[in-house]
Design a protein around this motif. Structure first.
Motif, PDB file in Angstrom:
ATOM      1  N   LEU A 118       0.837  -1.200   0.000  1.00 32.75           N
ATOM      2  CA  LEU A 118       0.000   0.000   0.000  1.00 32.75           C
ATOM      3  C   LEU A 118       0.870   1.248   0.000  1.00 32.75           C
ATOM      4  CD1 LEU A 118      -2.820  -0.948   2.546  1.00 32.75           C
ATOM      5  CD2 LEU A 118      -2.867  -1.091   0.050  1.00 32.75           C
ATOM      6  N   ARG A 119       0.436   2.239  -0.777  1.00 30.11           N
ATOM      7  CA  ARG A 119       1.141   3.520  -0.833  1.00 30.11           C
ATOM      8  C   ARG A 119       0.582   4.407   0.283  1.00 30.11           C
ATOM      9  NH1 ARG A 119      -0.700   2.547  -5.831  1.00 30.11           N
ATOM     10  NH2 ARG A 119      -2.145   4.323  -5.706  1.00 30.11           N
ATOM     11  N   LEU A 120       1.307   4.432   1.406  1.00 33.37           N
ATOM     12  CA  LEU A 120       0.829   5.123   2.595  1.00 33.37           C
ATOM     13  C   LEU A 120       1.980   5.829   3.298  1.00 33.37           C
ATOM     14  CD1 LEU A 120      -1.212   2.178   4.178  1.00 33.37           C
ATOM     15  CD2 LEU A 120      -2.214   4.203   3.117  1.00 33.37           C
ATOM     16  N   SER A 121       1.660   6.906   3.984  1.00 34.19           N
ATOM     17  CA  SER A 121       2.628   7.471   4.916  1.00 34.19           C
ATOM     18  C   SER A 121       2.734   6.521   6.102  1.00 34.19           C
ATOM     19  CB  SER A 121       2.165   8.845   5.398  1.00 34.19           C
ATOM     20  OG  SER A 121       1.010   8.718   6.217  1.00 34.19           O
ATOM     21  N   ASP A 122       3.820   6.629   6.855  1.00 41.70           N
ATOM     22  CA  ASP A 122       3.964   5.753   8.014  1.00 41.70           C
ATOM     23  C   ASP A 122       2.842   5.992   9.011  1.00 41.70           C
ATOM     24  OD1 ASP A 122       5.627   3.766   9.569  1.00 41.70           O
ATOM     25  OD2 ASP A 122       5.545   5.421  11.007  1.00 41.70           O
ATOM     26  N   ASP A 123       2.414   7.224   9.172  1.00 41.97           N
ATOM     27  CA  ASP A 123       1.335   7.517  10.121  1.00 41.97           C
ATOM     28  C   ASP A 123       0.047   6.825   9.701  1.00 41.97           C
ATOM     29  OD1 ASP A 123       0.192   8.876  12.429  1.00 41.97           O
ATOM     30  OD2 ASP A 123      -0.848  10.158  10.985  1.00 41.97           O
ATOM     31  N   ASP A 124      -0.287   6.891   8.411  1.00 47.02           N
ATOM     32  CA  ASP A 124      -1.494   6.219   7.924  1.00 47.02           C
ATOM     33  C   ASP A 124      -1.365   4.704   8.035  1.00 47.02           C
ATOM     34  OD1 ASP A 124      -2.813   8.555   7.408  1.00 47.02           O
ATOM     35  OD2 ASP A 124      -2.461   8.537   5.246  1.00 47.02           O
ATOM     36  N   LEU A 125      -0.179   4.186   7.788  1.00 46.43           N
ATOM     37  CA  LEU A 125       0.046   2.748   7.919  1.00 46.43           C
ATOM     38  C   LEU A 125      -0.230   2.298   9.350  1.00 46.43           C
ATOM     39  CD1 LEU A 125       1.137   0.062   6.732  1.00 46.43           C
ATOM     40  CD2 LEU A 125       3.413   0.811   7.448  1.00 46.43           C
ATOM     41  N   GLN A 126       0.266   3.033  10.319  1.00 43.24           N
ATOM     42  CA  GLN A 126       0.063   2.659  11.717  1.00 43.24           C
ATOM     43  C   GLN A 126      -1.392   2.832  12.143  1.00 43.24           C
ATOM     44  OE1 GLN A 126       2.519   0.985  12.824  1.00 43.24           O
ATOM     45  NE2 GLN A 126       3.813   1.686  11.112  1.00 43.24           N
ATOM     46  N   LYS A 127      -2.085   3.789  11.562  1.00 46.71           N
ATOM     47  CA  LYS A 127      -3.522   3.928  11.832  1.00 46.71           C
ATOM     48  C   LYS A 127      -4.251   2.644  11.464  1.00 46.71           C
ATOM     49  CE  LYS A 127      -3.952   8.941  11.169  1.00 46.71           C
ATOM     50  NZ  LYS A 127      -4.496  10.002  10.274  1.00 46.71           N
ATOM     51  N   ILE A 128      -3.959   2.123  10.285  1.00 43.36           N
ATOM     52  CA  ILE A 128      -4.639   0.920   9.808  1.00 43.36           C
ATOM     53  C   ILE A 128      -4.218  -0.297  10.620  1.00 43.36           C
ATOM     54  CG2 ILE A 128      -4.880  -0.646   7.839  1.00 43.36           C
ATOM     55  CD1 ILE A 128      -4.580   1.875   6.040  1.00 43.36           C
ATOM     56  N   ARG A 129      -2.945  -0.396  10.935  1.00 43.37           N
ATOM     57  CA  ARG A 129      -2.427  -1.577  11.614  1.00 43.37           C
ATOM     58  C   ARG A 129      -2.860  -1.652  13.075  1.00 43.37           C
ATOM     59  NH1 ARG A 129       1.585  -4.501   9.201  1.00 43.37           N
ATOM     60  NH2 ARG A 129       2.566  -4.996  11.196  1.00 43.37           N
ATOM     61  N   TRP A 130      -2.975  -0.502  13.758  1.00 39.41           N
ATOM     62  CA  TRP A 130      -3.340  -0.599  15.172  1.00 39.41           C
ATOM     63  C   TRP A 130      -3.934   0.658  15.799  1.00 39.41           C
ATOM     64  CZ3 TRP A 130      -0.798   2.449  18.863  1.00 39.41           C
ATOM     65  CH2 TRP A 130       0.367   3.088  18.433  1.00 39.41           C
ATOM     66  N   LYS A 131      -3.571   1.844  15.323  1.00 40.52           N
ATOM     67  CA  LYS A 131      -4.009   3.056  16.013  1.00 40.52           C
ATOM     68  C   LYS A 131      -5.529   3.235  15.975  1.00 40.52           C
ATOM     69  CE  LYS A 131       0.172   5.903  15.735  1.00 40.52           C
ATOM     70  NZ  LYS A 131       0.748   7.173  15.203  1.00 40.52           N
ATOM     71  N   ASN A 132      -6.142   3.023  14.804  1.00 44.18           N
ATOM     72  CA  ASN A 132      -7.594   3.176  14.701  1.00 44.18           C
ATOM     73  C   ASN A 132      -8.311   2.179  15.595  1.00 44.18           C
ATOM     74  OD1 ASN A 132      -7.259   5.220  12.828  1.00 44.18           O
ATOM     75  ND2 ASN A 132      -7.618   3.907  11.055  1.00 44.18           N
ATOM     76  N   ALA A 133      -7.813   0.943  15.661  1.00 48.96           N
ATOM     77  CA  ALA A 133      -8.432  -0.075  16.507  1.00 48.96           C
ATOM     78  C   ALA A 133      -8.357   0.318  17.974  1.00 48.96           C
ATOM     79  CB  ALA A 133      -7.746  -1.423  16.282  1.00 48.96           C
ATOM     80  N   CYS A 134      -7.220   0.829  18.398  1.00 54.41           N
ATOM     81  CA  CYS A 134      -7.076   1.233  19.801  1.00 54.41           C
ATOM     82  C   CYS A 134      -8.053   2.354  20.152  1.00 54.41           C
ATOM     83  CB  CYS A 134      -5.647   1.669  20.086  1.00 54.41           C
ATOM     84  SG  CYS A 134      -4.480   0.290  20.214  1.00 54.41           S
ATOM     85  N   GLU A 135      -8.205   3.301  19.249  1.00 50.95           N
ATOM     86  CA  GLU A 135      -9.120   4.406  19.505  1.00 50.95           C
ATOM     87  C   GLU A 135     -10.567   3.936  19.520  1.00 50.95           C
ATOM     88  OE1 GLU A 135     -10.346   8.782  17.639  1.00 50.95           O
ATOM     89  OE2 GLU A 135      -8.625   7.688  16.846  1.00 50.95           O
ATOM     90  N   LEU A 136     -10.920   3.096  18.561  1.00 44.09           N
ATOM     91  CA  LEU A 136     -12.307   2.648  18.421  1.00 44.09           C
ATOM     92  C   LEU A 136     -12.727   1.745  19.573  1.00 44.09           C
ATOM     93  CD1 LEU A 136     -14.811   2.660  16.534  1.00 44.09           C
ATOM     94  CD2 LEU A 136     -13.815   0.674  15.372  1.00 44.09           C
ATOM     95  N   LEU A 137     -11.840   0.875  20.021  1.00 47.61           N
ATOM     96  CA  LEU A 137     -12.165  -0.105  21.062  1.00 47.61           C
ATOM     97  C   LEU A 137     -11.667   0.297  22.450  1.00 47.61           C
ATOM     98  CD1 LEU A 137     -12.642  -1.725  18.419  1.00 47.61           C
ATOM     99  CD2 LEU A 137     -11.724  -3.715  19.583  1.00 47.61           C
TER     100      LEU A 137
END
Length: 358
Positions: free
Chosen positions: A323-342
């Motif tokens: 995937l063509r992503l910035s590192d910040d966006d990559l980490q959002k998908i891999r774990w940051k969004n999940a931590c925030e949501l749950l």
């Protein structure tokens, strides 16, 4: 860090619970172990199990269930995949919305108790989605609250359509949506094989169409009914995560938005696009260009990691590769969004074991 939100757990403790509905695992003449729910038999399996059957090494029912029952087997698989944590759910074929409420209520309690006990073996790495008898909404709301506040469930898993005849916009389900808003936890939408509800014809679903094609339709239908039914106007804080890349939603978003404006009957007060803040979608798609399109259309803030870990259609490599992503966006998908949501504290999550290199 990597958190997988789409991982099923067929645990022995919640099988053989009903003389007709089961659910049952049975060995068939071809040497394969197959799931049966009422008259319906799942004729789909993981590539690993299918290969073992072709080689004449198909497991017995006891061997099959023993493998699932031991959390160490899952943790080893997570280590190999580099996963810190998983959020588990009962397989969608076993939701039991179609059964009598007396059984579906009791079954949901059993599922949540068994999942909580299984996850207690590694609470820093294993978590679960609550199961609820959505064909009995008030009982469902009570069980969701118990599972989330007493057992530690991280949200609700739900099929996309036909909750014992109810749909996402049915007023009877408002008590469930209110409960999820009160808890500030998401709903994980995963369709199920509608053929299980066909009575004596349940096993006549040619090519498992209601599971393989129908799940995506049902997931899209949930989105469509929530919006058109005005549910998100009544519950603007409702949070919904839709797996399998979001059904058909991200790829037909423009059509859904345009046709909503032209409907004679609809109850939403805002354009379709303005409700996207209520939704998250995962990257369980089988082609890199499709995963990239999902991120480009929806945005990395609303994308999660889910793989259907161990399932037939699971993508058995890192879904963020290529995937063509910035590192910040990559980490959002891999774990940051999940931590925030749950509401997960990343500092309290475990780490995958790393094998020493000789």
């Amino acid at each position: 860090m990597l958190i997988d939100l789409h991982a099923h757990a067929p645990l022995p403790g919640y099988y053989n619970q009903h003389p007709f509905w089961g659910p049952f695992f049975e060995r068939h003449p071809d040497g394969d172990v197959k799931l049966r729910v009422g008259h319906w038999v799942l004729r789909l399996g993981s590539p690993e199990r299918k290969a073992a059957v072709r080689a004449g090494n198909g497991p017995s029912v006891e061997e099959y269930m023993a493998r699932w029952a031991d959390p160490k087997n899952r943790l080893n698989g997570m280590d190999a995949a580099g996963q810190n944590a998983q959020v588990l759910s009962v397989p969608s074929h076993c939701y039991m919305y179609w059964a009598d409420p007396e059984f579906s209520v009791r079954f949901a309690t059993k599922v949540n108790d068994i999942l909580a006990d299984y996850c207690s073996a590694a609470p820093d790495r294993l978590m679960f989605w609550a199961h609820a008898p959505l064909n009995a909404p008030h009982d469902a709301a009570k069980e969701i609250r118990r599972a989330c506040t007493e057992l530690g469930a991280k949200g609700l898993v739900a099929g996309g359509a036909n909750f014992g005849g109810l749909e996402a916009d049915s007023p009877q389900l408002d008590v469930v949506w209110k409960t999820m808003c009160d808890l500030d936890l998401p709903i994980f939408i995963h369709g199920y094989n509608q053929s299980v509800t066909w009575g004596m014809q349940a096993d006549h679903d040619k090519y498992e169409t209601t599971a393989i094609v129908g799940m995506n339709y049902d997931e899209t239908r949930f989105f469509w009914y929530l919006i058109n039914g005005g549910v998100l106007d009544r519950f603007p804080d409702l949070k919904v995560y839709i797996t399998h890349g979001g059904g058909y939603i991200p790829y037909q978003l423009g059509r859904l938005a345009q046709t909503n404006r032209n409907l004679d009957v609809k109850f939403n007060k805002k354009p379709v696009e303005e409700y996207l803040k209520n939704f998250w979608f995962d990257v369980e798609l089988h082609e890199v260009p499709m995963r990239q399109a999902l991120v480009d259309i929806i945005g990395a803030d609303r994308v999660l990691y889910g793989s259907n870990f161990g399932g037939s259609d699971a993508v058995r490599h890192d879904l963020t590769d290529g995937l063509r992503l910035s590192d910040d966006d990559l980490q959002k998908i891999r774990w940051k969004n999940a931590c925030e949501l749950l509401h997960l504290d990343p500092a309290k999550l475990g780490k995958p074991a790393v094998k020493a290199v000789a």
